[in-house]
Scaffold this motif. Structure first.
Motif, PDB file in Angstrom:
ATOM      1  N   TRP A 190      68.663 -25.000  27.367  1.00 39.29           N
ATOM      2  CA  TRP A 190      68.143 -26.285  26.894  1.00 39.29           C
ATOM      3  C   TRP A 190      66.629 -26.354  27.020  1.00 39.29           C
ATOM      4  CZ3 TRP A 190      72.129 -30.258  29.263  1.00 39.29           C
ATOM      5  CH2 TRP A 190      73.267 -30.312  28.434  1.00 39.29           C
ATOM      6  N   GLU A 191      66.093 -25.794  28.097  1.00 40.74           N
ATOM      7  CA  GLU A 191      64.642 -25.810  28.284  1.00 40.74           C
ATOM      8  C   GLU A 191      63.944 -25.066  27.151  1.00 40.74           C
ATOM      9  OE1 GLU A 191      64.188 -24.124  32.149  1.00 40.74           O
ATOM     10  OE2 GLU A 191      64.263 -26.067  33.174  1.00 40.74           O
ATOM     11  N   ARG A 192      64.440 -23.875  26.822  1.00 40.50           N
ATOM     12  CA  ARG A 192      63.843 -23.103  25.727  1.00 40.50           C
ATOM     13  C   ARG A 192      63.991 -23.830  24.395  1.00 40.50           C
ATOM     14  NH1 ARG A 192      66.429 -18.906  28.683  1.00 40.50           N
ATOM     15  NH2 ARG A 192      68.241 -19.003  27.286  1.00 40.50           N
ATOM     16  N   TYR A 193      65.162 -24.405  24.180  1.00 40.97           N
ATOM     17  CA  TYR A 193      65.437 -25.109  22.920  1.00 40.97           C
ATOM     18  C   TYR A 193      64.503 -26.308  22.740  1.00 40.97           C
ATOM     19  CZ  TYR A 193      68.191 -27.690  19.435  1.00 40.97           C
ATOM     20  OH  TYR A 193      68.594 -28.363  18.319  1.00 40.97           O
ATOM     21  N   LEU A 194      64.351 -27.119  23.781  1.00 42.27           N
ATOM     22  CA  LEU A 194      63.495 -28.299  23.666  1.00 42.27           C
ATOM     23  C   LEU A 194      62.027 -27.928  23.544  1.00 42.27           C
ATOM     24  CD1 LEU A 194      64.978 -31.064  26.009  1.00 42.27           C
ATOM     25  CD2 LEU A 194      65.070 -30.874  23.527  1.00 42.27           C
ATOM     26  N   ASP A 195      61.616 -26.857  24.197  1.00 40.23           N
ATOM     27  CA  ASP A 195      60.240 -26.395  24.032  1.00 40.23           C
ATOM     28  C   ASP A 195      59.960 -26.045  22.577  1.00 40.23           C
ATOM     29  OD1 ASP A 195      59.344 -26.713  26.614  1.00 40.23           O
ATOM     30  OD2 ASP A 195      59.881 -24.684  27.248  1.00 40.23           O
ATOM     31  N   ASP A 196      60.908 -25.376  21.930  1.00 40.58           N
ATOM     32  CA  ASP A 196      60.744 -25.009  20.518  1.00 40.58           C
ATOM     33  C   ASP A 196      60.715 -26.247  19.626  1.00 40.58           C
ATOM     34  OD1 ASP A 196      60.692 -22.341  21.202  1.00 40.58           O
ATOM     35  OD2 ASP A 196      62.810 -21.981  20.735  1.00 40.58           O
ATOM     36  N   VAL A 197      61.607 -27.211  19.915  1.00 40.78           N
ATOM     37  CA  VAL A 197      61.651 -28.444  19.133  1.00 40.78           C
ATOM     38  C   VAL A 197      60.332 -29.197  19.248  1.00 40.78           C
ATOM     39  CG1 VAL A 197      62.723 -30.720  18.964  1.00 40.78           C
ATOM     40  CG2 VAL A 197      64.157 -28.695  19.217  1.00 40.78           C
ATOM     41  N   ARG A 198      59.841 -29.289  20.469  1.00 44.05           N
ATOM     42  CA  ARG A 198      58.601 -30.026  20.709  1.00 44.05           C
ATOM     43  C   ARG A 198      57.410 -29.339  20.034  1.00 44.05           C
ATOM     44  NH1 ARG A 198      57.713 -31.578  26.737  1.00 44.05           N
ATOM     45  NH2 ARG A 198      57.959 -29.328  26.925  1.00 44.05           N
ATOM     46  N   LYS A 199      57.342 -28.005  20.112  1.00 48.35           N
ATOM     47  CA  LYS A 199      56.240 -27.262  19.495  1.00 48.35           C
ATOM     48  C   LYS A 199      56.243 -27.403  17.977  1.00 48.35           C
ATOM     49  CE  LYS A 199      55.854 -23.852  23.195  1.00 48.35           C
ATOM     50  NZ  LYS A 199      56.156 -22.446  23.610  1.00 48.35           N
ATOM     51  N   SER A 200      57.424 -27.613  17.415  1.00 45.33           N
ATOM     52  CA  SER A 200      57.514 -27.785  15.964  1.00 45.33           C
ATOM     53  C   SER A 200      57.153 -29.203  15.527  1.00 45.33           C
ATOM     54  CB  SER A 200      58.932 -27.444  15.488  1.00 45.33           C
ATOM     55  OG  SER A 200      59.859 -28.437  15.903  1.00 45.33           O
ATOM     56  N   GLY A 201      56.899 -30.062  16.494  1.00 47.81           N
ATOM     57  CA  GLY A 201      56.537 -31.447  16.187  1.00 47.81           C
ATOM     58  C   GLY A 201      57.711 -32.318  15.820  1.00 47.81           C
ATOM     59  N   SER A 202      58.919 -31.890  16.196  1.00 45.33           N
ATOM     60  CA  SER A 202      60.119 -32.629  15.828  1.00 45.33           C
ATOM     61  C   SER A 202      60.786 -33.214  17.075  1.00 45.33           C
ATOM     62  CB  SER A 202      61.088 -31.713  15.088  1.00 45.33           C
ATOM     63  OG  SER A 202      62.167 -32.452  14.550  1.00 45.33           O
ATOM     64  N   SER A 203      61.992 -33.711  16.898  1.00 46.17           N
ATOM     65  CA  SER A 203      62.776 -34.262  18.001  1.00 46.17           C
ATOM     66  C   SER A 203      64.248 -33.977  17.736  1.00 46.17           C
ATOM     67  CB  SER A 203      62.546 -35.772  18.152  1.00 46.17           C
ATOM     68  OG  SER A 203      62.920 -36.453  16.966  1.00 46.17           O
ATOM     69  N   ILE A 204      65.078 -34.230  18.730  1.00 43.76           N
ATOM     70  CA  ILE A 204      66.508 -33.924  18.599  1.00 43.76           C
ATOM     71  C   ILE A 204      67.310 -34.919  19.430  1.00 43.76           C
ATOM     72  CG2 ILE A 204      66.667 -32.318  20.545  1.00 43.76           C
ATOM     73  CD1 ILE A 204      68.238 -31.807  17.045  1.00 43.76           C
ATOM     74  N   GLY A 205      68.556 -35.143  19.039  1.00 46.16           N
ATOM     75  CA  GLY A 205      69.422 -36.073  19.761  1.00 46.16           C
ATOM     76  C   GLY A 205      70.263 -35.378  20.813  1.00 46.16           C
TER      77      GLY A 205
END
Length: 250
Positions: free
Chosen positions: A165-180
């Motif tokens: 989850w840490e790696r996944y959220l880091d990627d989401v955040r770097k892409s300028g997006s968000s996730i539920g």
């Protein structure tokens, strides 16, 4: 926050509430809002000499990290995915200096009230929650352990999923997006017969309360939408057992 209907004579102090607020407090990890709020609660009424009086309990949680100037850049731009534009259509007035009633900070009052509700319910009823999915990445339920929920930044019952989850959220955040995400709440020891037969049913009240939280967009109770796929005794065990193998309902 004003809480009505609390029975008199119950021992209550700020310390009974603060523990739950500390778990919600922002800035505790890299994966939550970075506001620096102590979320210290004060009891203003309804408690005398350490006991509830039966009158309304008023709680105050001061916002100490407010910076209205930070919202200057959105003065002429509605925030996407926010109640910003809805409030403007409803009231004809736009205060761009924060979210107001549509801010996630509103949930601090719910947590404080919930801490008091726990005391009213007593030790015979246990209500626990955990994060079970972020985006498409779900926990491994065979590794479910309630004891680890409070020891990781995601409140996950599966310690093995945390690095992923840490790696996944880091990627989401770097892409300028968000996730539920999906949260599972389990209540044990709940007596049979709570709620009214029709328009005040317990599951109705629970769904209504959950849907009133700004970010919540769906509620499932029991097997939820998966109930449509259940057929006879082949799926009975899925209904009867909760995440820890204990009966979910009889």
């Amino acid at each position: 926050c004003v809480i009505d209907g609390c029975p008199p004579g119950m021992t209550l102090s700020e310390a009974d509430i603060q523990g739950d607020l500390d778990r919600r407090r922002p800035g505790t990890s890299a994966f939550v809002t970075q506001r620096n709020e102590p979320d210290a609660v004060q009891i203003l009424s309804g408690v005398f000499q350490g006991k509830t009086t039966g009158t309304p309990i008023c709680l105050l949680i001061k916002n100490t990290d407010q910076r209205s100037k930070d919202y200057g850049e959105i003065k002429s731009t509605f925030r996407p995915g926010h109640a910003d534009i809805t409030y403007w259509h409803k009231y004809g007035v736009r205060d761009f200096r924060g979210g107001g009633r549509s801010s996630a900070r509103e949930t601090a009052a719910r947590v404080a009230a919930g801490a008091i509700a726990r005391k009213v319910l007593g030790a015979s009823i246990t209500v626990r929650g955990a994060l079970v999915r972020i985006g498409t990445i779900a926990i491994d339920r065979s590794r479910w352990d309630w004891d680890v929920v409070g020891s990781n930044p995601f409140f996950s019952p599966d310690p093995g999923i945390v690095p992923e989850w840490e790696r996944y959220l880091d990627d989401v955040r770097k892409s300028g997006s968000s996730i539920g995400a999906v949260i599972e709440v389990v209540a044990e020891g709940v007596p049979a017969g709570l709620g009214a037969p029709l328009y005040g049913k317990l599951d109705q009240d629970l769904a209504s309360a959950m849907m009133s939280i700004n970010a919540v967009k769906g509620v499932e109770i029991g097997a939820g939408m998966a109930s449509a796929e259940l057929t006879g005794e082949a799926n009975a065990d899925e209904l009867r057992s909760g995440p820890d193998g204990k009966p979910r309902f009889l």
